[in-house]
Design an enzyme around this catalytic site. Structure first.
Site, PDB file in Angstrom:
ATOM      1  N   HIS A  82     -12.338   1.422  -3.838  1.00 34.92           N
ATOM      2  CA  HIS A  82     -11.566   0.978  -4.694  1.00 34.92           C
ATOM      3  C   HIS A  82     -12.259  -0.083  -5.206  1.00 34.92           C
ATOM      4  O   HIS A  82     -13.455  -0.793  -4.523  1.00 34.92           O
ATOM      5  CB  HIS A  82     -10.362   0.511  -4.519  1.00 34.92           C
ATOM      6  CG  HIS A  82      -9.356   1.602  -4.138  1.00 34.92           C
ATOM      7  ND1 HIS A  82      -8.141   2.065  -4.736  1.00 34.92           N
ATOM      8  CD2 HIS A  82      -9.379   2.580  -2.961  1.00 34.92           C
ATOM      9  CE1 HIS A  82      -7.648   3.022  -4.097  1.00 34.92           C
ATOM     10  NE2 HIS A  82      -8.449   3.540  -3.275  1.00 34.92           N
ATOM     11  N   ASP A  91      -2.305  -1.210  -4.023  1.00 42.22           N
ATOM     12  CA  ASP A  91      -2.484   0.192  -4.326  1.00 42.22           C
ATOM     13  C   ASP A  91      -1.118   0.808  -4.439  1.00 42.22           C
ATOM     14  O   ASP A  91      -0.639   1.178  -3.420  1.00 42.22           O
ATOM     15  CB  ASP A  91      -3.418   0.857  -3.177  1.00 42.22           C
ATOM     16  CG  ASP A  91      -3.768   2.108  -3.437  1.00 42.22           C
ATOM     17  OD1 ASP A  91      -3.365   2.604  -4.587  1.00 42.22           O
ATOM     18  OD2 ASP A  91      -4.628   2.811  -2.637  1.00 42.22           O
ATOM     19  N   TYR A  96       0.839  -1.132   0.166  1.00 44.63           N
ATOM     20  CA  TYR A  96       0.174   0.064  -0.160  1.00 44.63           C
ATOM     21  C   TYR A  96       0.985   1.376   0.129  1.00 44.63           C
ATOM     22  O   TYR A  96       1.307   1.424   0.965  1.00 44.63           O
ATOM     23  CB  TYR A  96      -1.063  -0.119   1.113  1.00 44.63           C
ATOM     24  CG  TYR A  96      -1.811   1.111   1.493  1.00 44.63           C
ATOM     25  CD1 TYR A  96      -2.327   1.808   0.289  1.00 44.63           C
ATOM     26  CD2 TYR A  96      -2.185   1.867   2.738  1.00 44.63           C
ATOM     27  CE1 TYR A  96      -3.077   3.034   0.418  1.00 44.63           C
ATOM     28  CE2 TYR A  96      -2.798   2.749   2.769  1.00 44.63           C
ATOM     29  CZ  TYR A  96      -3.412   3.484   1.670  1.00 44.63           C
ATOM     30  OH  TYR A  96      -4.224   4.644   1.869  1.00 44.63           O
TER      31      TYR A  96
END
Length: 603
Positions: free
Chosen positions: A328, A203, A162
């Site tokens: 998302h 991500d 992330y």
């Protein structure tokens, strides 16, 4: 077993659906405790062997057993050390995909057990404090699996990340993001050099090309973004791939130009490998503007694989924008190789944590007297205040953030002590605390004071009526009726006399009291109370007026929505009206128009 077809001199190998034996998924879930149907149902619905989630927003002290240990899966978490309810990643593996090694973080500083992945690469350009900060926010989990490819056992390493968001108003976070990218690349390439296949997914918080952004023309120097430059060097894009991306697929409009540079990175964007020219393929949308309704988003969630693995084993990759529950959407990839599960999960697995392992604690733990009453409030205070905070409030100094959290806990724990005192005062207090309106209302009691006192109290009540613009016509009649019927005990606005009188009333209420034998007629006092109530209601309406009525937007003629500026600056706290429709491209007539109007303070 396989089917072939011949076109343009090329032979393409097509696998039957049952042969797709390995599936991986990545999804930024924006809070792991937000799953309404439970984590088990959410994982099963994704139907994958390895599920990597980001932004779990849970720390170890808040991780419950239902989330940590899921039937049929083994999980591996990385937590934020700096603040609660922030960042965090987790990897869930089916029991048929159990890894033989797992590790938290990218630096190796968080690894103190056997079964680590290793291969940390060159970290000479990072200082020790910087490495600790990069791993302090819970942004990476690495698992290593054995796979069978063409009757040959190999190793694949899955790096769940992330990546930080670069806040435009915080230059230090831009540098932090770039350093995280460099550390990620160094670790991934080191593992790849050691002989293992590598998959980097999660991500990444950067859209790579203009085709991956809803409105790239709105961004100045799109290609000069440091994050995009890093992706250009990290990903492989040869001349053949660039030509394929310029070939327009049926029904798809290509935004990739021939001026895109050719890069020699060691990894491939698997989605673009199978869909080089697909447009409007986004994975993240703003929930504040409702941009998902108009598909006005960006593609910042990826599955990167080393070139050999992508070419030989990947058979499909795509996004699932129909799956809701977060800002998302999931991204999945399918491989033709089969997984070889380990007989035992590595030590990082959450089932080995002492709070979930079910092991007996030390004997001294049972000999120490623990005050359960003092522990329970602290456990309640440890919960984060909100799950809605996003990356715009970045963690500048994780170590200091822990101090702040500690202070908050101390403050809240200190507030627990007065609660006990408050219960004592309630027992001895004359009456509970009333509302502010009680000072403007007459109060009827069973105590009958002297006639002189009743007259004085009525005069005070009538003076309050005059202040609150009550009707003068009822003044004489109400006074005379009250004098002859029911005495009114009115609390004055100033001074401490109401407390003494109320205390006396409470004490005397339990004793037999002498009352007048004159029949009571409460109707006039009720009318007086209604008049006062109406006057006070009009007063508060004049002071606390509601929001102004929304004006219609100029394009759609629909009522606008009221917004408040929360960004620090000269306009912070000011309110404004905008079109109520979701955000979208300027060419979309169904999207929000550009109507904007400040709220007049005088209204």
């Amino acid at each position: 077993m396989f089917t072939f077809w011949l076109a343009a001199g090329q032979t393409t190998l097509v696998y039957p659906p049952w042969f797709y034996t390995m599936k991986i998924v990545t999804w930024n879930i924006n809070g792991i405790r937000t799953f309404r149907g439970g984590i088990k149902n959410a994982l099963d619905s994704l139907d994958a062997d390895i599920i990597c989630v980001q932004e779990t927003k849970v720390t170890r002290d808040l991780l419950d057993e239902r989330t940590a240990i899921v039937d049929g899966y083994n999980s591996y978490f990385s937590f934020s050390r700096g603040r609660s309810g922030y960042s965090g990643v987790a990897t869930y593996c089916k029991d048929s995909a159990t890894p033989f090694a797992a590790e938290e973080g990218l630096t190796g500083l968080l690894t103190n057990h056997e079964g680590a992945v290793g291969c940390y690469g060159d970290q000479t350009e990072f200082c020790g404090e910087e490495l600790q900060l990069l791993d302090n926010e819970g942004r990476a989990v690495i698992t290593q699996h054995r796979i069978m490819c063409q009757d040959k056992e190999q190793t694949v390493t899955v790096i769940n990340v992330y990546c930080p968001r670069a806040d435009p108003e915080k230059p230090e976070r831009k540098q932090f993001k770039l350093q995280f990218y460099k550390l990620l690349q160094s670790r991934a390439e080191a593992i790849l050099k050691d002989g293992s296949h590598v998959i980097v997914l999660g991500d990444v918080n950067t859209s790579h090309r203009q085709i991956d952004h809803c409105d790239p023309s709105d961004i100045d120097d799109f290609g000069e973004n440091p994050g995009r430059k890093w992706l250009n060097g990290f990903l492989h894009s040869g001349r053949r791939e660039a030509e394929e991306m310029n070939e327009q697929e049926p029904g798809e409009e290509s935004e990739v130009t021939s001026t895109d540079p050719i890069h020699s990175g060691k990894f491939v964007d698997t989605f673009r490998y199978f869909h080089p020219t697909r447009t409007s393929a986004f994975t993240c949308w703003s929930t504040l503007t409702g941009a998902r309704q108009t598909n006005y988003g960006t593609r910042i969630d990826y599955i990167f694989a080393d070139c050999q693995l992508a070419k030989e084993q990947f058979v499909a990759a795509d996004i699932r924008p129909e799956v809701e529950g977060s800002d998302h959407c999931p991204v999945w990839g399918q491989l033709s190789c089969s997984l070889l599960p380990s007989s035992k999960p590595p030590p990082l697995c959450t089932r080995y944590l002492p709070e979930f392992a079910g092991k007996q604690q030390k004997l001294s733990r049972f000999l120490v007297k623990v005050d359960q009453k003092s522990i329970q409030p602290e456990q309640r205070d440890a919960l984060p205040g909100s799950q809605e905070e996003e990356e715009r409030r970045e963690n500048l100094n994780p170590s200091r953030a822990g101090i702040v959290v500690g202070k908050k806990r101390l403050l809240t724990s200190d507030c627990v002590v007065p609660k006990g005192k408050k219960t004592k005062t309630v027992k001895t207090s004359s009456k509970p605390q009333g509302s502010l309106l009680s000072f403007f209302k007459p109060k009827i009691t069973n105590v009958v004071p002297s006639p002189e006192a009743s007259v004085r109290q009525c005069e005070k009540a009538l003076s309050v009526d005059e202040v609150t613009s009550s009707q003068n016509s009822q003044k004489a009649s109400t006074t005379s009726e009250i004098r002859s019927s029911v005495p009114v005990d009115t609390e004055p606005v100033h001074g401490s006399q109401p407390q003494r009188s109320s205390g006396r009333t409470t004490e005397e209420s339990d004793k037999p009291m002498k009352t007048h034998t004159t029949p009571l007629t409460p109707q006039p006092s009720v009318g007086c109370s209604d008049a006062k109530k109406g006057a006070s209601l009009g007063f508060w309406k004049s002071v606390l007026h509601g929001p102004p009525p929304p004006p219609p937007c100029k394009v759609h003629g629909e009522p606008c929505v009221l917004r408040t500026v929360k960004k620090e600056g000269p306009n912070m706290g000011k309110q404004f009206f905008v079109c109520a429709r979701p955000q979208g491209h300027a060419s979309n007539p169904e999207a929000r128009c550009n109507f904007f109007a400040w709220v007049d303070k005088g209204k």
